[in-house]
Design an enzyme around this catalytic site. Structure first.
Site, PDB file in Angstrom:
ATOM      1  CG  ASP A  90       5.336  -1.847  19.955  1.00  0.00           C
ATOM      2  OD1 ASP A  90       4.299  -1.815  20.612  1.00  0.00           O
ATOM      3  OD2 ASP A  90       5.616  -0.992  19.078  1.00  0.00           O
ATOM      4  CD1 TRP A 130       1.145   0.100  22.757  1.00  0.00           C
ATOM      5  CD2 TRP A 130      -0.229  -1.356  21.751  1.00  0.00           C
ATOM      6  NE1 TRP A 130       1.753  -0.306  21.599  1.00  0.00           N
ATOM      7  CE2 TRP A 130       0.928  -1.200  20.963  1.00  0.00           C
ATOM      8  CE3 TRP A 130      -1.244  -2.208  21.322  1.00  0.00           C
ATOM      9  CZ2 TRP A 130       1.124  -1.897  19.761  1.00  0.00           C
ATOM     10  CZ3 TRP A 130      -1.067  -2.896  20.128  1.00  0.00           C
ATOM     11  CH2 TRP A 130       0.107  -2.734  19.362  1.00  0.00           C
ATOM     12  N   GLY A 131      -1.157  -0.948  27.624  1.00  0.00           N
ATOM     13  CA  GLY A 131      -2.151  -1.074  28.685  1.00  0.00           C
ATOM     14  C   GLY A 131      -3.098  -2.249  28.508  1.00  0.00           C
ATOM     15  CD  GLU A 159      -3.696  -9.938  26.614  1.00  0.00           C
ATOM     16  OE1 GLU A 159      -3.548 -11.058  27.095  1.00  0.00           O
ATOM     17  OE2 GLU A 159      -3.270  -9.614  25.482  1.00  0.00           O
ATOM     18  CG  ASP A 188       1.642   4.804  20.006  1.00  0.00           C
ATOM     19  OD1 ASP A 188       1.707   3.921  20.892  1.00  0.00           O
ATOM     20  OD2 ASP A 188       2.133   4.661  18.879  1.00  0.00           O
TER      21      ASP A 188
HETATM   22  C1  GLA Z   1       3.875   1.364  18.545  1.00  0.00           C
HETATM   23  C2  GLA Z   1       4.463   1.900  19.842  1.00  0.00           C
HETATM   24  C3  GLA Z   1       5.171   3.201  19.579  1.00  0.00           C
HETATM   25  C4  GLA Z   1       6.270   2.988  18.537  1.00  0.00           C
HETATM   26  C5  GLA Z   1       5.683   2.391  17.278  1.00  0.00           C
HETATM   27  C6  GLA Z   1       6.751   1.985  16.285  1.00  0.00           C
HETATM   28  O1  GLA Z   1       2.873   2.205  18.071  1.00  0.00           O
HETATM   29  O2  GLA Z   1       3.465   2.060  20.828  1.00  0.00           O
HETATM   30  O3  GLA Z   1       5.717   3.729  20.777  1.00  0.00           O
HETATM   31  O4  GLA Z   1       7.249   2.143  19.075  1.00  0.00           O
HETATM   32  O5  GLA Z   1       4.894   1.236  17.564  1.00  0.00           O
HETATM   33  O6  GLA Z   1       6.240   1.384  15.144  1.00  0.00           O
END
Ligand code: GLA
Length: 362
Positions: free
Chosen positions: A158, A192-193, A195, A214
């Site tokens: 993450d 999360w896309g 960089e 998310d």
């Molecule tokens: C981020 C991730 C999620 C999950 C949470 C856990 O938001 O994008 O998919 O793993 O953290 O805290």
């Protein structure tokens, strides 16, 4: 009806007439990665958040077997955030939360492996995870060694608390540490896309990279994530996949038709298929969606491209993916609130030259 999934199959000769988008990324043909198809399994986050423990993981593994999901292809049992203790041990190693996981992660790995499954775990390329637990930034070597010693098979990595350091550097450090760990660990990049992960993730050993923020269990969020996938088909290839986030099928926030749409689209996008619902009480209706062998086959097959949007008429869209047998998988999508007719033709989806086709509603 929101969706109709169908595959148009032609005589084998028609395969040669398919036109498939190619890009410089694909043309460069980097070395094959450790997997050959999008990963399939389950992850704890969407349904359970931090409310996880080793009993849940064990009973989920049991459920994957008893429901037939394992045999349908769902092999990874992935523990998301909140598995770990609030501090490292005296040697600087991560440790499992002693209350939630008193038996430790290695014992869980043994449990899932004994059932023909694989174990996945979670960390963050930052000073702490998104839930404030110890992060792996600048601890990559010891943490990869710890995961390998526990017989972990998959890491979701993450992006929280990243100290604004460049993503490519942070994700490369863990990629190298995993490669040097002595164990083949599938590496999932979860930034999360940000960089341009579709560029750097493949170069640092990632097999999938999150393209967005998310998901949550709503039609609006699911379709908004879908919209953000258009154009990214240029960057995936066999063994390396765009990840529009995990599945919400069965969690209760969408109708059965909407969940069928969500699953059909994620399958067509060659997305990782990671279930996010409670498998201990999964309904027959949910199983009928996620165990659909024809739709899973669309996901797992590689005919030269992931699915892409072919037609955008506002509330109605046509999405399609070439299949390696020369057929073409199509999703006819109605995003509107009322019934409508969505149609396409063999010529419009790039098939041509045959006087007859076989159509199968998946
Ligand atoms: C981020 C991730 C999620 C999950 C949470 C856990 O938001 O994008 O998919 O793993 O953290 O805290």
């Amino acid at each position: 009806m929101r969706k109709l999934a169908a595959a148009l199959t032609t005589a084998a000769a028609i395969a040669a007439t398919l036109t498939v988008a190619t890009t410089n990324a694909q043309a460069a043909t980097p070395a094959p990665g450790p997997i050959t198809a999008p990963p399939m399994g389950w992850n704890s986050w969407n349904r359970f958040g931090c409310n996880i423990d080793e009993g849940l993981i064990r009973s989920t593994a049991d459920a994957l077997v008893s429901t037939g999901l394992r045999d349908a292809g769902y092999k990874y049992v992935n523990i998301d955030d909140c598995w770990m203790a609030g501090s490292r041990d005296a040697q600087g190693r991560l440790q499992a939360n002693p209350t939630r996981f008193p038996g430790g992660i290695r014992a869980l790995a043994d449990y899932v492996h004994a059932r023909g499954l694989k174990l996945g775990i979670y960390e963050s390329a930052g000073t702490a995870t998104c839930q404030g637990l110890p992060g792996s930034l600048d601890h990559e070597t010891v943490d990869a060694q710890t995961f390998a010693s526990w017989q972990v098979d998959y890491l979701k990595y993450d992006n929280c608390n990243n100290q604004a350091r460049p993503a490519a550097d942070r994700y490369r450090a863990m990629g190298e540490a995993l490669r040097n760990s002595g164990r083949a660990i599938v590496y999932s990049v979860c930034n999360w896309g940000q960089e341009d992960p579709w560029i750097f993730a493949q170069q640092v050993g990632g097999v999938a990279w999150r393209t967005t923020g998310d998901i949550n269990d709503s039609w609006g969020t699911m379709t908004s994530l879908l919209d953000q996938q258009a154009g990214l088909e240029l960057f995936s290839r066999k063994g390396f996949y765009n990840d529009p986030d995990m599945l919400e099928v069965g969690n209760g926030g969408m109708t059965p038709t909407e969940y069928t749409t969500h699953f059909s689209l994620w399958a067509l996008l060659s997305a990782p298929l990671l279930l996010g619902n409670d498998l201990r009480s999964v309904s027959a209706a949910t199983l009928s969606i996620v165990e659909n062998a024809d739709v899973i086959a669309v996901n797992q097959d590689w005919g030269g491209s992931q699915g892409r949007r072919l037609v955008d008429n506002g509330d109605t869209e046509v999405w399609g993916k070439p299949m390696s047998d020369g057929s073409f998988a199509v999703v006819l999508l109605n995003r509107g609130a009322s019934a409508t007719t969505v149609s396409t033709t063999a010529a419009a989806i790039g098939l041509g030259g045959s006087s007859q086709y076989t159509l199968k509603d998946l």
